[in-house]
Design a protein around this motif. Structure first.
Motif, PDB file in Angstrom:
ATOM      1  N   LEU A 135     -10.148   9.139   1.380  1.00  0.00           N
ATOM      2  CA  LEU A 135      -9.193   8.131   0.934  1.00  0.00           C
ATOM      3  C   LEU A 135      -8.581   7.356   2.095  1.00  0.00           C
ATOM      4  O   LEU A 135      -7.897   6.358   1.873  1.00  0.00           O
ATOM      5  CB  LEU A 135      -8.093   8.795   0.090  1.00  0.00           C
ATOM      6  CG  LEU A 135      -8.584   9.321  -1.266  1.00  0.00           C
ATOM      7  CD1 LEU A 135      -7.560  10.235  -1.895  1.00  0.00           C
ATOM      8  CD2 LEU A 135      -8.923   8.173  -2.207  1.00  0.00           C
ATOM      9  N   ARG A 136      -8.851   7.789   3.301  1.00  0.00           N
ATOM     10  CA  ARG A 136      -8.439   7.029   4.483  1.00  0.00           C
ATOM     11  C   ARG A 136      -9.561   6.108   4.975  1.00  0.00           C
ATOM     12  O   ARG A 136      -9.350   5.334   5.911  1.00  0.00           O
ATOM     13  CB  ARG A 136      -8.020   7.982   5.605  1.00  0.00           C
ATOM     14  CG  ARG A 136      -6.775   8.811   5.307  1.00  0.00           C
ATOM     15  CD  ARG A 136      -6.302   9.544   6.555  1.00  0.00           C
ATOM     16  NE  ARG A 136      -6.029   8.589   7.640  1.00  0.00           N
ATOM     17  CZ  ARG A 136      -5.766   8.968   8.889  1.00  0.00           C
ATOM     18  NH1 ARG A 136      -5.754  10.256   9.221  1.00  0.00           N
ATOM     19  NH2 ARG A 136      -5.530   8.050   9.815  1.00  0.00           N
ATOM     20  N   SER A 137     -10.710   6.173   4.331  1.00  0.00           N
ATOM     21  CA  SER A 137     -11.862   5.368   4.731  1.00  0.00           C
ATOM     22  C   SER A 137     -11.884   4.058   3.951  1.00  0.00           C
ATOM     23  O   SER A 137     -11.905   4.069   2.711  1.00  0.00           O
ATOM     24  CB  SER A 137     -13.154   6.146   4.497  1.00  0.00           C
ATOM     25  OG  SER A 137     -14.273   5.290   4.532  1.00  0.00           O
ATOM     26  N   GLN A 138     -11.927   2.935   4.665  1.00  0.00           N
ATOM     27  CA  GLN A 138     -11.985   1.653   3.976  1.00  0.00           C
ATOM     28  C   GLN A 138     -13.273   1.520   3.186  1.00  0.00           C
ATOM     29  O   GLN A 138     -13.281   1.021   2.063  1.00  0.00           O
ATOM     30  CB  GLN A 138     -11.853   0.508   4.983  1.00  0.00           C
ATOM     31  CG  GLN A 138     -11.625  -0.869   4.342  1.00  0.00           C
ATOM     32  CD  GLN A 138     -12.905  -1.528   3.859  1.00  0.00           C
ATOM     33  OE1 GLN A 138     -13.970  -1.393   4.481  1.00  0.00           O
ATOM     34  NE2 GLN A 138     -12.828  -2.251   2.752  1.00  0.00           N
ATOM     35  N   THR A 139     -14.378   1.978   3.747  1.00  0.00           N
ATOM     36  CA  THR A 139     -15.667   1.881   3.063  1.00  0.00           C
ATOM     37  C   THR A 139     -15.636   2.668   1.759  1.00  0.00           C
ATOM     38  O   THR A 139     -16.040   2.178   0.693  1.00  0.00           O
ATOM     39  CB  THR A 139     -16.795   2.411   3.969  1.00  0.00           C
ATOM     40  OG1 THR A 139     -16.818   1.659   5.168  1.00  0.00           O
ATOM     41  CG2 THR A 139     -18.140   2.293   3.265  1.00  0.00           C
ATOM     42  N   PHE A 140     -15.131   3.904   1.820  1.00  0.00           N
ATOM     43  CA  PHE A 140     -15.057   4.735   0.619  1.00  0.00           C
ATOM     44  C   PHE A 140     -14.104   4.130  -0.400  1.00  0.00           C
ATOM     45  O   PHE A 140     -14.434   4.000  -1.581  1.00  0.00           O
ATOM     46  CB  PHE A 140     -14.611   6.147   0.995  1.00  0.00           C
ATOM     47  CG  PHE A 140     -14.544   7.098  -0.175  1.00  0.00           C
ATOM     48  CD1 PHE A 140     -15.640   7.870  -0.517  1.00  0.00           C
ATOM     49  CD2 PHE A 140     -13.379   7.217  -0.937  1.00  0.00           C
ATOM     50  CE1 PHE A 140     -15.578   8.752  -1.598  1.00  0.00           C
ATOM     51  CE2 PHE A 140     -13.315   8.083  -2.011  1.00  0.00           C
ATOM     52  CZ  PHE A 140     -14.422   8.850  -2.336  1.00  0.00           C
TER      53      PHE A 140
END
Length: 833
Positions: free
Chosen positions: A469-474
């Motif tokens: 949830l800290r990943s922009q891609t995800f």
């Protein structure tokens, strides 16, 4: 199995929840409702045809489901014999509500739904209510017993005033039914009548308003005025007035084939006891609630091609919707098309503007063929998706989504306090309009989810790893949870350096939504009856059983608390998620003055959003609190391996208690930002408020139900249990750590320590009460809880006595002396008891 006259089960969920209506554009409606003529025994005296001519001469009439006649203030229904004994729904809605009656009773809200039939006996027509809670096939002997033991009450009895030409129907006077205080269709519940001290209905101020007859329903609007000793507003008037809309809706002649529910996939349901089943008990059947979707090209559908339905599920946009938000509402409805494609349907859901009077002068939002996304001018901060379904099969036939105007206030506030640290668009009031439109769109999508049959699924958000949830891609691909039906609204985990775009912070349609819509709506070929589908439905679930993205748990739990199934949370680790949330909140609070104030305005917004920040702190703490005594629940059937109930590992529970020690019991004084309190005063924050907040969390942690679960898990799952004695030791260490260091104790901790002793004394002397939400409370007199509480107080007394001799701080010494007195009183009272 055939469906009986008396075979109907009815279940409707309204608050938050929803289901929708058989909508279509004018002229395109495919009706399964053609009435069936039934033989009717003749009355003892048949009114003459000239009586019909005299009664209907020079009156206003409206033809539709059946003809309605208005003669001055009188109202007559002309009911054809072909509709006698036909299943109908009587839906009672509030169409006009007096101020002060509560935000969850807006115009458009349904207060009652009942399945009814008009039946003729001698010279009367009776309106009877059929619950449909029990059925049996007409061919079985037990059907006679079902009819006798589930006798249908009579809501109204009407003399036949005239017979239609050709002796084809009966005319009845229904004026008193709608103008009188008829409990079955009243908008006031018994509790409201008591609260408002309702004395009587005033007939002089009660009257029938607009009456319309449509092809599938008849609507009657009537105003009811009551004398009341304690009205919700305008006390000097001693009056409650409300406008009601009664809708009689014809149910389909050919009931839709139902689909059996499964607890592992979330759907609203209807239940009925079927005495005709070949089981050695009175067995209950449970069907999901869903719309009737039929492929326009069945052959192509069977070949796996995407096919448009014969009748799409359609919502019309309320003309009262502000122009700048109409696109958000439209997109919110049509977002579900992606999920229905998973079930094989193309363009299954659509949002339309209502036709103009020139295009269709007969169009009316009260026509049951048309569902509407209504815009409610209300101070309520909420949205709803109420709906109506066929009680015999679960077929959804009508829905009106309600967006309350003031719900924008909720998202304005939440986006600032949850995402403002990492989301520049949420750092000023008003927040960025495009961000508000995106949030509104997703709320409408959530409510439409209810309207197509889906309840909340609070366990879903726990499927996503916290780091993902800290990943922009995800986040850009997967949103914040696998379903929009979870209460995971904004990504509060993402940190400023993670680089998420504004739209990446918001929820959206996810993998579970596609899965659940396919499970509930995909047609299963080569089956003749609902029970023939069971193997296929089970196989679809088992195929995904090992992937947490496709898990479901009902809201409210199953007798235990699963920390993965919480509202407003996200991520697979509540402790880590809340840690990131706290980090962001520490960044947000010092900026609230700048973000919420403008020249020439006071500090009302600052006060409000600072209060929201304190509430958000409570949420983060509550998510961790639930880990202690938590039990993981994975719904399974006998063909699946593994346990259903499994205690949260003791190491995770110990970690949660330690986190509470750091974030709560070590006073979070950063919440008391001087720059804020100097402008709004200490009533919201400050010393006393923070002390109360700490004490509240401590009392929730030392809840006897939580401790009872620890005792239960210690007995039934000893290898991985968090023993109650270890839990109590850990709490004591986190509250009383200064005793070992001989350091002075500050004011926050002194208040917390007094609260600790008070709570322990309560647990020793008082029996907690059960309640409807949590169920019965544990019997502390027979539990290990009280002996261990006593042992904690004895140990604490020894530690306090030792520390009192070593600490030289006068206030601390006085505090410890007081603690000793309190402990002695508690122990002595317990011995005397």
């Amino acid at each position: 199995m055939p469906f009986l006259r008396h075979a109907a089960a009815f279940f409707v969920l309204a608050l938050a929840i929803t289901v929708s209506a058989c909508s279509s554009t004018p002229g395109a409606f495919i009706s399964p409702y053609d009435p069936v003529r039934r033989p009717i025994s003749p009355p003892t005296e048949v009114p003459e045809e000239d009586e019909y001519a005299e009664l209907t001469a020079d009156v206003a009439s409206d033809e539709g489901l059946f003809t309605v006649h208005r003669d001055d203030g009188d109202l007559y229904f002309e009911i054809p014999d072909s509709l006698l004994d036909a299943d109908m729904l009587l839906i009672s809605r509030v169409s006009g509500v007096q101020a002060g009656m509560g935000g969850f009773l807006p115009a458009g809200a349904a207060v009652n739904r009942q399945m009814v039939r008009f039946e003729r006996t001698d010279d009367q027509v009776l309106l009877r209510k059929y619950s449909g809670e029990a059925v049996a096939d007409d061919t079985l002997a037990i059907a006679l017993s079902v009819e006798s033991n589930y006798f249908a009450p009579i809501l109204g009895a009407f003399d036949i005033e005239a017979r239609s030409p050709g002796d084809a129907g009966s005319v009845i006077d229904v004026t008193d039914f709608f103008e009188g205080d008829t409990p079955a269709i009243s908008g006031l519940r018994p509790a409201q009548r008591r609260s408002y001290q309702v004395r009587r209905l005033d007939g002089d101020r009660s009257f029938i308003g607009r009456v319309r007859s449509y092809p599938l329903n008849v609507n009657v609007r009537h105003t009811l005025t009551y004398d009341a000793g304690n009205p919700p507003s305008d006390e000097q008037a001693n009056t409650i007035s409300m406008e009601m809309n009664q809708s009689l809706v014809l149910l389909p002649r050919e009931p839709m084939r139902p689909r059996h529910a499964d607890a592992r996939v979330g759907y609203f349901t209807i239940d009925r006891v079927n005495y005709g089943l070949d089981e050695q008990k009175a067995a209950t059947e449970t069907f999901i609630r869903r719309w009737r979707l039929e492929p326009s090209d069945p052959v192509a559908y069977e070949q796996g091609q995407l096919v448009e339905p014969v009748t799409p599920i359609t919502w019309y946009i309320d003309p009262a919707t502000p122009e700048r938000w109409r696109e958000a509402v439209r997109d919110g409805v049509e977002n579900w098309n992606r999920a229905f494609e998973a079930a094989g349907f193309l363009n299954a859901v659509r949002a339309l503007d209502p036709p103009s009077p020139e295009e269709d002068p007969e169009w009316d939002p009260e026509d049951v063929r048309y569902s509407v996304v209504r815009w409610s001018a209300s101070l309520t901060r909420n949205a709803q998706g109420p709906s109506t379904s066929d009680p015999r099969t679960g077929e959804i036939i009508e829905s009106d989504i309600v967006w309350y105007h003031n719900h924008m206030r909720s998202y304005r506030n939440w986006m600032m306090v949850q995402t403002g640290a990492a989301n520049p668009g949420a750092r000023a009031l008003p927040i960025d309009e495009s961000l508000m439109a995106e949030a509104m769109e997703q709320v409408i999508t959530h409510e439409i989810g209810h309207a197509i049959g889906l309840p909340h699924n609070m366990v879903a958000s726990s499927a996503y790893p916290v780091d993902s949830l800290r990943s922009q891609t995800f986040s850009s691909q997967m949103g914040v949870a696998p379903t929009i039906m979870d209460y995971a609204r904004q990504n509060y985990i993402a940190q400023p350096q993670d680089g998420l775009r504004p739209e990446d912070f918001l929820r959206r349609i996810g993998p579970y939504d596609l899965y659940s819509v396919n499970w509930g709506y995909r047609l299963i070929s080569d089956t003749d009856a609902p029970q023939d589908e069971l193997d296929t439905l089970d196989a679809w679930i088992v195929e995904r059983a090992d992937d947490r993205m496709y898990k479901y748990l009902p809201q409210g739990g199953l007798g235990v608390t699963d920390p993965r199934a919480q509202t407003e949370d996200m991520g697979d680790d509540p402790v880590r998620s809340s840690s990131y949330g706290m980090d962001n909140l520490r960044r947000i609070v010092p900026n609230l003055v700048d973000w919420t104030t403008q020249p020439g305005e006071d500090y009302a917004d600052l006060r409000e959003i600072y209060g929201e920040a304190l509430g958000q702190w409570n949420r983060y703490v509550g998510h961790v609190l639930t880990v202690v005594g938590g039990v993981h629940v994975d719904l399974k059937t006998a063909d699946q391996d593994g346990v259903v109930y499994d205690a949260v590992p003791s190491s995770r529970q110990e970690e949660a208690v330690a986190w509470l020690g750091r974030e709560v019991f070590e006073a979070p004084v950063w919440l008391n930002d001087p720059a804020i309190l100097e402008l709004i005063g200490p009533s919201t924050g400050g010393l006393r408020a923070l002390q109360r907040r700490q004490a509240t969390i401590l009392n929730r942690l030392l809840d006897p139900r939580r401790m009872d679960i620890l005792v239960e898990m210690e007995a039934t799952q000893p290898d991985n249990a968090y023993h109650l004695i270890d839990f109590l030791d850990d709490v004591r260490v986190n509250i009383w750590g200064e005793l070992g260091t001989a350091s002075a104790i500050n004011g926050y901790r002194r208040a917390l320590q007094r609260a600790y002793v008070e709570r322990m004394e309560q647990l020793m002397s008082e029996q907690p009460q059960g309640n409807n939400f949590q169920g019965p409370a544990p019997d502390l007199s027979r539990s290990d809880i009280r002996p261990l509480i006593r042992a904690q107080l004895v140990d604490l007394r020894n530690e306090v006595e030792s520390a009192e001799r070593r600490i030289e701080h006068r206030v601390t010494t006085a505090h410890l002396a007081d603690i000793l007195t309190r402990i002695d009183a508690a122990l002595e009272a317990q011995e005397e008891g």
